[in-house]
Motif scaffolding. Sequence first.
Motif, PDB file in Angstrom:
ATOM      1  N   UNK A  69       0.826  -1.195   0.000  1.00  0.00           N
ATOM      2  CA  UNK A  69       0.000   0.000   0.000  1.00  0.00           C
ATOM      3  C   UNK A  69       0.866   1.253   0.000  1.00  0.00           C
ATOM      4  N   UNK A  70       0.227   2.406  -0.074  1.00  0.00           N
ATOM      5  CA  UNK A  70       0.948   3.678  -0.186  1.00  0.00           C
ATOM      6  C   UNK A  70       1.576   4.074   1.147  1.00  0.00           C
ATOM      7  N   UNK A  71       2.841   4.480   1.101  1.00  0.00           N
ATOM      8  CA  UNK A  71       3.541   4.979   2.289  1.00  0.00           C
ATOM      9  C   UNK A  71       3.847   6.454   2.071  1.00  0.00           C
ATOM     10  N   UNK A  72       3.240   7.329   2.858  1.00  0.00           N
ATOM     11  CA  UNK A  72       3.403   8.766   2.622  1.00  0.00           C
ATOM     12  C   UNK A  72       4.614   9.361   3.335  1.00  0.00           C
ATOM     13  N   UNK A  73       4.977   8.828   4.497  1.00  0.00           N
ATOM     14  CA  UNK A  73       6.008   9.409   5.377  1.00  0.00           C
ATOM     15  C   UNK A  73       5.607  10.793   5.894  1.00  0.00           C
ATOM     16  N   UNK A  92      -0.513  24.500   1.601  1.00  0.00           N
ATOM     17  CA  UNK A  92       0.415  25.215   2.482  1.00  0.00           C
ATOM     18  C   UNK A  92       1.813  24.600   2.422  1.00  0.00           C
ATOM     19  N   UNK A  93       1.878  23.287   2.475  1.00  0.00           N
ATOM     20  CA  UNK A  93       3.196  22.646   2.484  1.00  0.00           C
ATOM     21  C   UNK A  93       3.849  22.684   1.097  1.00  0.00           C
ATOM     22  N   UNK A  94       3.051  22.629   0.034  1.00  0.00           N
ATOM     23  CA  UNK A  94       3.605  22.737  -1.320  1.00  0.00           C
ATOM     24  C   UNK A  94       4.182  24.136  -1.546  1.00  0.00           C
ATOM     25  N   UNK A  95       3.495  25.137  -1.025  1.00  0.00           N
ATOM     26  CA  UNK A  95       4.010  26.513  -1.139  1.00  0.00           C
ATOM     27  C   UNK A  95       5.350  26.637  -0.430  1.00  0.00           C
ATOM     28  N   UNK A 118      17.710  22.891   4.142  1.00  0.00           N
ATOM     29  CA  UNK A 118      16.251  22.989   4.142  1.00  0.00           C
ATOM     30  C   UNK A 118      15.701  23.567   5.449  1.00  0.00           C
ATOM     31  N   UNK A 119      14.513  24.118   5.319  1.00  0.00           N
ATOM     32  CA  UNK A 119      13.797  24.716   6.443  1.00  0.00           C
ATOM     33  C   UNK A 119      13.143  23.622   7.288  1.00  0.00           C
ATOM     34  N   UNK A 120      13.466  23.620   8.568  1.00  0.00           N
ATOM     35  CA  UNK A 120      12.853  22.629   9.471  1.00  0.00           C
ATOM     36  C   UNK A 120      11.837  23.333  10.359  1.00  0.00           C
ATOM     37  N   UNK A 125       6.165  22.029   6.900  1.00  0.00           N
ATOM     38  CA  UNK A 125       6.579  20.969   5.971  1.00  0.00           C
ATOM     39  C   UNK A 125       7.169  19.801   6.744  1.00  0.00           C
ATOM     40  N   UNK A 126       7.004  18.611   6.181  1.00  0.00           N
ATOM     41  CA  UNK A 126       7.615  17.400   6.725  1.00  0.00           C
ATOM     42  C   UNK A 126       8.496  16.810   5.629  1.00  0.00           C
TER      43      UNK A 126
END
Length: 426
Positions: A69-73, A92-95, A118-120, A125-126
């Motif tokens: 099945x799909x694993x998104x993380x 929001x996260x794509x932006x 990267x921004x943490x 964002x994850x």
Amino acid sequence: RKEEKYAYLDEKQQVTQIEWETIVPDKKHTWLTEGLHSEFDDFMPLGTKETKAAKTDIEGVVFKTYGRGVATCRDAWAYNFSQSDIADNMQRTIETYNEQVFKWTQQTDKQMKVDDFVLYEENKISWSETLKANLKRGKFAEFDRNQIRQSLYRPFTKSNLFFDRMFNERVYVFPSLFPSAKTETENKVICVKGIGMSQPFFALMVSVIPDVQFTPNGQCFPFYTYNEDGTNRKENITDWALNHYQTHYQDNQITKWDIFHYVYGLLHHPVYREKYAANLKRELPRIPLAPDFWDFADAGKKLADLHLNYEQQPESPLIWMDKADTPLEWRVEKMRLSRDKRQIIYNDSLTIGGIPPETFDYRLGNRSALDWVIDQYRIKVDKRSGIVNDPNRLDDEEYIVRLIGRVVFVSVSSVGVVLKLQDLTL
């Protein structure tokens, strides 16, 4: 426990005092063979890695291809009961991601590591390895509302999923199983518990995209496969298997759908699950040729209808006990079972009683179907992102109450089918 081991060694004192047992590995190089049954190896495998790699109609297996099945993380972002919430969260996260991509393409330090760049900010964002790899390539993301699809996150727990290669860490085979919402009306998939997992074996059929933990580390066997644009529908059961079943049972009326249902029925057989429990922890199911094909196929078809169409099943006649001095509320925060498991404390204003004991005999791993509903249909707040996942439906306030009645009906009915299966010889 380690204390018992120490006590045993302390008692023996010398290695010469221990009575040793010689163990011999089997032909698969397995050393610990207790509980394994060698005849399991003679049954027909549902699928093999070799078949998947060949991508052709290979002899000796039921299904050509299968996958997880799909694993998104990033479940908090990519799953939500609310379509509008998942749209807001993903936009929001794509932006945020696209801002990071732009900054990455502008920076000139060729030795810069992505992890240091990267921004943490977990409320924005994850990150995962795949997403970082896309950022390194300078690949921008787009939000498309059509990527919000129906999914089964856990048994009898339907959710919305943002189905996207960039924001799902692994989509595995599912772009070719459910490439569009239209394919959800015709394709069916048998999901089984993956190997190496401690939970008891179980299988559950779906007609939408399942999460990778829908069945623990599960593998999914579809009836159809497609091109990723939804064209070129193909049956996934091998022609060899069809010919093998028709020849063995001397019955040309057997179809691939009949074999699909036969497999589903057999995977619910209590003797099969109990006898081969150790084998099913080590490898994917293998399917014996039972004396009576049609009894298993008919049982599998009944179970498939119950499980696929659980939201359309009748409601079990339960007892609603609302408090006289409290206005009746349909909103759920967190349900719980009474100690005797005959009642669900739905909320402060409503208790649902009259739950038949056999409801809990229909088990999916370590939990019953009703346990899964009680566990999943609650308000959850993700600690890292602050995202709220609320199962309450403003447009259908009584959905969860009806779902409880229907899952009780499905559970009791499934137990009835399985009890009849129990009398069938493998």
